[in-house]
Design an enzyme around this catalytic site. Structure first.
Site, PDB file in Angstrom:
ATOM      1  N   SER A  78      -3.008   0.853  -5.165  1.00 22.48           N
ATOM      2  CA  SER A  78      -2.303   0.079  -4.130  1.00 22.48           C
ATOM      3  C   SER A  78      -2.423  -1.378  -4.524  1.00 22.48           C
ATOM      4  CB  SER A  78      -2.977   0.301  -2.777  1.00 22.48           C
ATOM      5  OG  SER A  78      -2.551  -0.660  -1.832  1.00 22.48           O
ATOM      6  N   TYR A 111     -10.479   1.305   2.698  1.00 25.69           N
ATOM      7  CA  TYR A 111      -9.279   1.486   1.867  1.00 25.69           C
ATOM      8  C   TYR A 111      -9.303   0.529   0.675  1.00 25.69           C
ATOM      9  CZ  TYR A 111      -4.257   2.231   0.939  1.00 25.69           C
ATOM     10  OH  TYR A 111      -3.044   2.537   0.370  1.00 25.69           O
TER      11      TYR A 111
END
Ligand code: NAD
Length: 260
Positions: free
Chosen positions: A142, A155
Site C-alpha cells: 500500500s 495497517y
C-alpha cells in the site's frame, strides 16, 4: 504470455485481488482463488476472463490468519497444478483507531493477515519456484507501506513490514529467475475503502459523495481512485519478460499521494 503458468492470489473474492486474478487469467494463467464470501460467481468471472486460453480456475478458502490453513492451501495448489508460479499476496483487512484505543486482537489480526500470511505463502512457494528457475512474487502492500496516516497503526506497521519482506525476498532470489516486488496502491474504491467512506459520511453528517471527495482530497492529488484493472495491468507487467530484472521495488499507483 502466461499460458501454462499457475497464479495463486490471496484475498481474490473481491476488489484488488479479483482484478489481479482476472488480469493474470486474461494472459493465460490458471488461477487459484482464495478469500471469504461467495466464490462460485467469482470463479466463473475469472474463468470467463481467461476463456480464450481455456484456463482452469480453482478455489481454496484458507483463512490467512491461520498458518496451518495457509499450508493446506499451498499444498492444494501444488497438488492441483504442479506448483505455484505466480504468488500474489493480497489478502488484507483494515481497522481504524488511535494507538491507545486500538484493540489488541485487531492488531494481531491485521499483522497476521496483512503481513505474516505473505511470509508463510512465500516460504512455502519459493522452493518449487527456485527449482523451476522462474517465479513471480507480487506483494500488494500500500502507499501505507511507504508513508503513514493517523489512526492506522497496525495497517501501516504491517504494510511497512510487507515492503521489508519484499526487499529481503528480492535480495535472496536476486541471482535466480524468481523476482519479488510490491505494489503500493493509493485509494482504490473497494469494499475495504467504501467502509471508510461510509464511516466518514456518518461521523460528519455529510453525503457519501462529499465524504468521497474529502477522502480523496486529503491524500490523493489526482482526486481519482486507482482501479483494480490498473493494478492488474501492473501485476501482468511484473510477470512479463521486460520485468526480469525488476527486483525489490515498491511501485506506487497512488495518484501522487507519496510524491507530496
Ligand atoms: P477487499 O475488502 O475488497 O478484499 C479483501 C479480500 O481479502 C477479500 O477477498 C476478503 O475475503 C479477503 N480476506 C480478508 N480477510 C481474509 C482472511 N483472513 N483470509 C483470507 N482472505 C481474507 O479489499 P481490497 O481493497 O481489495 O484490498 C486488497 C489488498 O489491497 C489489501 O491487502 C489492502 O490492504 C490493499 N490495499 C487496498 C487499498 C484500497 O484503497 N482499497 C489501497 C492500498 C492497498
Amino acid at each position: 504470455m502466461l499460458k501454462g503458468k499457475t497464479a495463486l492470489v490471496t484475498g481474490s473474492t473481491s476488489g484488488i485481488g479479483l482484478g489481479i486474478a482476472k488480469a493474470l487469467a486474461a494472459q493465460g494463467a490458471h488461477v487459484v482463488l482464495n478469500g471469504f464470501g461467495e466464490y462460485q460467481e467469482v470463479m466463473a468471472s475469472v474463468r470467463a476472463a481467461g476463456a480464450a486460453h481455456g484456463i482452469e480456475v480453482d478455489y481454496h478458502g484458507a483463512d490467512m490468519s491461520k498458518p496451518d490453513e495457509i499450508a493446506a492451501m499451498m499444498a492444494f495448489a501444488a497438488q492441483r497444478f504442479g506448483r505455484v508460479d505466480i504468488l500474489v499476496n493480497n489478502a488484507g483487512i483494515q481497522h481504524v483507531a488511535s494507538v491507545q484505543d486500538f484493540p489488541p486482537e485487531k492488531w494481531d489480526a491485521i499483522l497476521a493477515i496483512n503481513l505474516s500470511s505473505a511470509f508463510h505463502t512465500t516460504r512455502l512457494a519459493l522452493p518449487a519456484m527456485l527449482e523451476a528457475g522462474w517465479g513471480r512474487i507480487i506483494n500488494v502492500a500500500s502507499v501505507h507501506g511507504l508513508v503513514a496516516s493517523a489512526q492506522k497503526s497496525a495497517y501501516v506497521a504491517a504494510k511497512h513490514g510487507v515492503v521489508g519482506l519484499t526487499k529481503v525476498t528480492a535480495l535472496e532470489t536476486a541471482t535466480t529467475g524468481v523476482t519479488c516486488n510490491a505494489i503500493c496502491p493509493g485509494w482504490v474504491l473497494t469494499p475495504l475503502v467504501q467502509k471508510q467512506v461510509d464511516a466518514k459520511a456518518e461521523q460528519q453528517g455529510i453525503s457519501v459523495e462529499e465524504a468521497t471527495r474529502q477522502l480523496l482530497g486529503e491524500k490523493e492529488p489526482s482526486m481519482q481512485f486507482t482501479t483494480p484493472e490498473e493494478l492488474g495491468a501492473l501485476a501482468v507487467f511484473f510477470c512479463s519478460p521486460a520485468a526480469n530484472n525488476v527486483r525489490g521495488v515498491t511501485w506506487n499507483m497512488d495518484g501522487g499521494w507519496a510524491a507530496q
